[in-house]
Each structure stands twice: as structure tokens, then as C-alpha cells.
Write an enzyme that holds these catalytic residues in place. Structure first.
Site, PDB file in Angstrom:
ATOM      1  N   ASP A  69      61.658  45.087  63.646  1.00  0.00           N
ATOM      2  CA  ASP A  69      61.504  43.863  62.844  1.00  0.00           C
ATOM      3  C   ASP A  69      62.779  43.026  62.918  1.00  0.00           C
ATOM      4  OD1 ASP A  69      63.339  45.176  61.338  1.00  0.00           O
ATOM      5  OD2 ASP A  69      62.059  45.483  59.588  1.00  0.00           O
ATOM      6  N   GLU A  90      70.293  52.310  61.413  1.00  0.00           N
ATOM      7  CA  GLU A  90      70.556  51.430  60.276  1.00  0.00           C
ATOM      8  C   GLU A  90      69.793  51.950  59.064  1.00  0.00           C
ATOM      9  OE1 GLU A  90      72.492  49.194  59.449  1.00  0.00           O
ATOM     10  OE2 GLU A  90      71.601  47.566  58.283  1.00  0.00           O
ATOM     11  N   ASP A 114      65.314  42.605  60.868  1.00  0.00           N
ATOM     12  CA  ASP A 114      66.566  43.284  60.547  1.00  0.00           C
ATOM     13  C   ASP A 114      66.988  44.210  61.685  1.00  0.00           C
ATOM     14  OD1 ASP A 114      66.711  41.999  58.168  1.00  0.00           O
ATOM     15  OD2 ASP A 114      65.796  43.626  57.005  1.00  0.00           O
ATOM     16  N   ASP A 167      64.524  49.408  63.477  1.00  0.00           N
ATOM     17  CA  ASP A 167      63.136  49.003  63.308  1.00  0.00           C
ATOM     18  C   ASP A 167      62.764  47.880  64.270  1.00  0.00           C
ATOM     19  OD1 ASP A 167      62.698  50.788  61.289  1.00  0.00           O
ATOM     20  OD2 ASP A 167      63.284  49.387  59.693  1.00  0.00           O
TER      21      ASP A 167
END
Ligand code: TSJ
Length: 648
Positions: free
Chosen positions: A510, A435, A512, A508
Site C-alpha cells: 500500500d 515496517e 505506506d 505492505d
């Protein structure tokens, strides 16, 4: 019970003869090659220990003697399993001269072979693991409540440390086993995950109607505990799986029947989504690869609905409805019990007994016909849904053809953003789906372009919850993925056409990143399910921390590893300064760091995505993108503080 004498003793003494040596060799073999007995020594093997022990209590419940089971994670990641069954026999066995209790924990595959009767239904599958768990435990303690006495016996790494001893009296019966997995064996992790055990125990409670299972986590300040007991059994399992969806008919359809030593039960309900969820079990063992029970079910479902459609005139002569159409939006549990289950397939997760296909087919054909006759409004709703699915399938075929012509899918033209690799043999290649353009850039520079391709994702997300194949083909985020993989989607999906045999999602750690993983897994689950079933999909595991001391740079993948590595780097000098920084995202790593930590096959960690991971992603996706507001609010509230580590 013929070989068991009904005699109790305070401490059992015996001679150490040939049999004792065999015993130790048996358990030594388990410690030498633990993977052979529990699959792996990673987190999955660690949790498997619990299931091996609980299976014994479940067998006692199946035999009709146990109604309650407790599973507790203790401080220090010990596990205690209790039940209110008859208690493991404590009598001295004539053959071995030892208490049955000792035999259970020290002889490989001893379970199920003594006492008789108790393991009928499980066909020798269950109850074989207590000695394996014992061998792999730093210590294990068993207490048996029986004959008015409390018997206790203790072990360490499979060796007896306290012979069977009566430590008190009691008026109850049951068994209690506590063990601590041996860190020498489980070198990855010895930490239990409450959610993993909770999910599995809930499944056991659904599969054994009326059995009460309590799971408790005693590790925190306050204990966390849940008791699960479902009088409705697999009916309630279906209700549970559909809880965030909108049902097409209120009642769950339930069918059961038996023949000779086998029995089959099926529960199903349609919802207004487009995905098919069939979860099957043989002797309470999940069979993700399906098998004869699923085949029998699918055949009977198609035949019964076709017959009903014709008879009720809901179907016209030229309506062509396929099995897939009849399974769109279906949530179904199939549970069979049989004496000699044959497990086949790559992961021994496919049921091979063909007589079960006949049984499930007969039960579903007969009972579903009666149900539809008696509930015509439900019959109509199901048939209309299937007709819709058939129409959409036809529309999707047309859309696919037009997209093919427009985008040159057929001509093999690849997406602009794809940075392909040189190697052409799919068995040797991998594709990283990344991404964001900056991470995509680092990955492209850091990769080994001989066999690693990079596909950066961009564009607008599609709600795959409500989309059928025609929409997916046109979506600007997902269509490059379809084109790059080259194997089509939906009923046309063909893994033999895959252009890469490792599909690696790199995102990641996180919120997102969790979202993009959820989206991709849900997409694969709904439109390319064999991709996950056959183990082609992986999640890259990027490091969380960077540790620097002078010229030495190391990385850590967890908080524990960070502390350990930083201590190692300090060495003797407790005051030495080790600089610790957190990687905020993949984009922050330079290409060399990304290669070394996350992409180099020699040094990286890849997590293979299982069907369970995908089911979990699908569920989260349904909650986040679905129509129901309550579950979404609840999910966000419950996960707000964890959302960073959404483990998918
Ligand atoms: F295997 C084990 F030791 F790990 C274990 C066994 C652990 C736990 C938590 C429970 C059990 C267990 C075994 N619960 N209940 C039983 N039942 C028997 O072993 C049993 C009792 C009586 C008779 C009989 O024929 O009288 C037969 C059996 C198999």
C-alpha cells in the site's frame, strides 16, 4: 553488397538442404535455453525482445539512413517496430540461396554479417537478435518497403509460414516488424509495461541526437503515444535528470572528441543535492558497472578542477579535496562509441577497453580546462561546492567517531529491536527489514531463526535528500539499519563487513509500504550504493489474496492469479463457493501464513532490486521531499490512482 544479387521475386522457393536443418537446430537451441540468449524469460526477457529489434533500426540510424522509429504495443501484447531506413535487403544471397530477409530471421547471429557497412559502430553487438526474437515469438511478420515494392514474410516459432512475397507497391523505404512473444516461452508474463519501454526508448532518443522515436500503447480504449526527439542529445539527458533539482549553473557542460575509430561525449551539470549520478554507455548500451570510460572521466574531472582551483587561487595549499567531493551533486552522462567493445564484470555491464580511458581522459581534461577559463563564475560555483563537501566530510568523520563511542558501534553492540539469527556466516544469512511492530512480531515468530534475522523499523523518518552522512548516523530510524548491517556508510562503506548477504525489505503493498521502500532504497542508493550494485538488496513479495474452499487455503499474488487459482479450486463445479479475501497488510497474516507465503525460501518470491529500481526510488524521493513544489503536485496528481501499486 557483392554477394547479393539485385533481383526481386514474388515468392522465393528453395531446396531444403543441410543448411536448412542447421537453421532449425539453431533456433531450436534458442527455444531450449532462451535464458542463454535473452538473459531470462521473465518480464526483463520479454522487454529485451523489443530492444533486440529496435537495435536494428538504431543501427540503421547510426549508419545515417534512418530518422524515425516507431514502437507500438498492440492489443494482445504484440509489438510493432517500424523505421524509415533503407529496408532489410531482400536479394538472394549466393551462399545460402535465400533472401537476406529470411536469413536475418532464421539464422542465429546472422545480423550484422550481411550487407556490410551498416553495423560498423555497434561492433557486432547489435543486430544479432532478430532470429532470437523470431524463435521466441508465437508468430512474427516482417514487411520491407524497398525497390518500389512491399515485401512480406511470415514466421511461427521460427519456422517460415509464408515465404517472401510481394504484396504491393510503395514509394517509401523502411522496415516494419510485428511479433507476438510466445506464451510457451514467457510463462511468467506476456504483458508489456508501457513505462519500461517508454523509459528505454527515451534513453535511446537522448543517446542518438536528432533521432525521432515514437512509442504508442494501443491496448487501451484510447491510444497513448509520445514522440521523443532531442536535438541536444545527451545535454538534454542531463537537463532531464536534473529536472526536479536546483541547478548550480544554468548551462550543461558538453565535451566531445574522437580518436581513430572511437568517439566519446560527456555532458554534465551540478545541482544543489549531495548525490552523484553518473550514467555511462558504450555503443548505446548502459554500463551500470562503469568501466574504463568512467575511470577516465573521474580522473580528468578531479585533475582539471584541482588545477583550476590552484590556478585561480580558490584552493589553498592545505585544502584537500577528494574525487568524491568533486562529484557531490554531479549529474553526468558519458557516452562512448567504439568498434570492439569488451564487456566485463558479473553482468557484462562494465567496459574493459583501456584505450577508452585514455580518450575520455584527454577529451575531458582538454575541454574542461577551456570551459572553466571561459566561464569563471561556473568554475567558482563548482569549487565552492567541492570545498563545502570536503568540510562536511570532515565533520561527518568526527560525528561518526563520537557516535561510535557513544553507541558502542565499534564494540559490536546491536540495536535493541534486532532479532538476530544464530548462523554467523553472512553468506548464509538474511535480514528482513520490516515496517511496523505488528508485522515485525509476526515475522519474528514465523521466521527460521537459524538464518533469518528481523529488524523492525520505527521512529521518525529523515529527509535523506538534504542529509549528509553525519545526520544519517544520528537518525533513530536509519542508524539501527546501519548498525545491524555492520558495513558502514558513505566512503567508508565496506561490503566485506556485511553481516547478512540478503537484505530483504518487507513492506505492505500500500501507500505506506511504498513510502518505506522508497526511503530505504534511496538511503541505500545514496549511502551504500555497492549494496545495490552488487545485488544484496531484495524486496519481499507478499501475496495480495487469500482463497479458501473448505479446508483448502491458497494465496494469489496478482488479480490474474487470483482468478486462475479460484477457477482451479472450483474445478468442475462452477457453482462451488471459493471465499476470496484481500490481505490488507503483513500484520494481518499469522506467523505461519507469513512464513509459508513470504519468508520460506522454498516457496517465497523475492525481487532483486536493481540499480534502475533505486534510481527510480531516488527520483520519487527527490520529488516527494525536494524543494520544488510543482513536480510534487504533478507527481501526486499523476499517481493518485496508482499510488497503491507504486512499483518500487
Ligand atoms: F532485424 C530486424 F529484422 F529485426 C529488423 C531490422 C527490424 C527492424 C524494425 C528494422 C531492421 C532494419 C534493418 N532497419 N534497417 C535495416 N537495414 C538493413 O538491414 C540494411 C539495409 C541496407 C544495407 C545495404 O548495405 O544496402 C545494409 C543493411 C544492414
Amino acid at each position: 553488397m557483392d554477394q547479393l544479387e539485385n533481383k526481386t521475386t514474388t515468392a522465393v522457393e528453395h531446396e531444403y538442404g543441410a543448411s536448412e536443418i542447421q537453421v532449425l537446430e539453431g533456433l531450436e537451441a534458442v527455444r531450449k535455453r532462451p535464458g542463454m540468449y535473452i538473459g531470462s524469460t521473465s518480464a526483463s526477457g520479454l522487454h529485451h525482445l523489443v530492444y533486440e529489434i529496435v537495435d536494428n533500426s538504431i543501427d540503421e540510424a547510426l549508419a545515417g539512413y534512418c530518422t524515425e522509429i516507431g514502437v507500438t504495443i498492440g492489443k494482445g501484447n504484440t509489438i510493432t517496430v517500424t523505421d524509415n531506413g533503407r529496408g532489410i535487403p531482400v536479394d538472394i544471397q549466393q551462399q545460402t540461396g535465400k533472401a537476406a530477409l529470411e536469413v536475418v530471421f532464421t539464422i542465429l547471429h546472422a545480423g550484422g554479417k550481411f550487407g556490410g557497412g551498416g553495423y560498423k559502430v555497434s561492433g557486432g553487438l547489435h543486430g544479432v537478435g532478430a532470429s532470437v526474437v523470431n524463435a521466441l515469438s508465437e508468430w512474427l511478420e516482417a514487411r520491407v518497403y524497398k525497390n518500389g515494392n512491399i515485401y512480406e514474410m511470415k514466421f511461427a516459432r521460427g519456422h517460415v509460414t509464408q515465404p517472401m512475397t510481394i504484396i504491393g507497391t510503395t514509394d517509401r523505404t523502411g522496415t516494419e516488424v510485428t511479433f507476438k512473444p510466445d506464451p510457451e516461452m514467457f510463462t511468467d508474463t506476456t504483458e508489456y509495461d508501457y513505462e519500461t519501454l517508454h523509459t528505454r526508448m527515451r534513453e535511446e532518443a537522448f543517446l542518438n541526437a536528432g533521432l525521432s522515436i515514437t512509442i504508442t500503447d494501443d491496448r487501451g480504449e484510447e491510444p497513448v503515444s509520445e514522440t521523443m526527439c532531442y536535438e541536444g542529445g545527451i545535454r538534454e539527458f542531463v537537463t532531464f535528470l536534473n529536472r526536479n533539482k536546483t541547478a548550480v549553473h544554468d548551462q550543461v557542460i558538453y565535451m566531445a572528441g574522437s580518436r581513430e575509430d572511437s568517439m566519446a561525449e560527456v555532458a554534465l551539470q551540478y545541482n544543489d543535492s549531495y548525490s552523484e549520478i553518473i550514467v555511462s554507455f558504450a555503443n548505446n548500451v548502459h554500463t551500470p558497472e562503469g568501466g574504463m570510460h568512467e575511470e577516465g572521466f573521474k580522473r580528468a574531472l578531479t585533475n582539471a578542477l584541482n588545477a583550476y582551483g590552484r590556478k585561480s587561487k580558490l584552493l589553498k595549499e592545505d585544502d584537500k579535496i577528494t574525487g568524491d567531493d568533486y562529484r557531490e551533486g554531479l549529474t553526468c552522462i558519458i557516452s562512448v562509441k567504439l568498434t570492439e567493445a569488451q564487456f566485463e564484470g558479473q553482468t557484462k555491464a562494465k567496459l574493459g577497453n583501456s584505450e577508452i580511458r585514455t580518450l575520455v581522459n584527454a577529451v575531458v581534461s582538454e575541454k574542461l580546462e577551456i570551459f572553466l577559463e571561459e566561464n569563471p563564475s561556473v568554475g567558482r560555483a563548482i569549487l565552492e561546492k567541492a570545498l563545502n563537501a570536503a568540510r562536511a566530510r570532515e565533520a561527518a568523520r568526527k560525528a561518526r567517531e563520537s557516535v561510535r563511542r557513544k553507541t558502542g558501534l565499534e564494540s559490536g553492540q546491536m540495536p535493541d529491536k534486532l532479532r538476530d539469527c544464530n548462523e554467523r556466516d553472512p553468506a548464509l544469512t538474511e535480514i528482513y527489514i520490516v515496517e511496523g511492530d505488528s508485522a515485525g512480531g509476526s515475522a519474528t515468530q514465523g521466521r527460521d531463526s537459524r538464518f533469518q534475522a528481523i529488524l523492525p523499523l520505527w521512529g521518525k523518518m529523515l529527509n535523506v535528500e538534504k542529509a549528509r552522512a553525519d545526520k544519517v548516523y544520528g537518525n533513530d530510524k536509519l542508524s539501527p539499519v546501519i548498525t545491524a548491517l555492520g558495513a558502514g556508510i558513505g566512503e567508508e562503506f565496506n561490503p566485506e563487513k556485511l553481516r547478512y548477504h540478503k537484505i530483504i525489505i518487507m513492506a505492505d503493498a500500500d501507500v505506506d509500504g511504498a513510502h518505506i521502500r522508497t526511503l530505504l532504497l534511496t538511503f541505500f542508493f545514496r549511502f551504500m550504493r555497492p549494496l545495490i550494485e552488487q545485488g544484496y538488496v531484495y524486496s519481499a513479495v507478499p501475496p495480495l489474496y487469500k482463497l479458501t474452499r473448505g479446508k483448502t487455503v491458497k494465496v494469489a499474488f496478482s488479480d490474474e492469479e487470483r482468478d486462475r487459482v479460484s477457477a482451479e479450486m472450483r474445478g468442475e463445479n462452477a457453482n462451488a463457493k471459493v471465499d476470496i479475501s484481500r490481505f490488507k497488510g503483513l500484520g494481518e497474516m499469522n506467523p505461519e501464513e507469513l512464513w509459508e507465503t513470504t519468508m520460506n525460501p522454498e516457496t517465497r518470491t523475492l525481487r532483486r532490486i536493481t540499480l534502475e529500481d533505486a534510481v527510480k526510488a531516488d527520483e520519487i524521493f527527490t520529488i516527494l521531499m525536494g524543494e520544488k513544489v510543482e513536480p510534487r503536485k504533478e507527481f501526486i496528481e499523476q499517481n493518485a490512482k496508482y499510488v497503491v501499486n507504486l512499483d518500487i
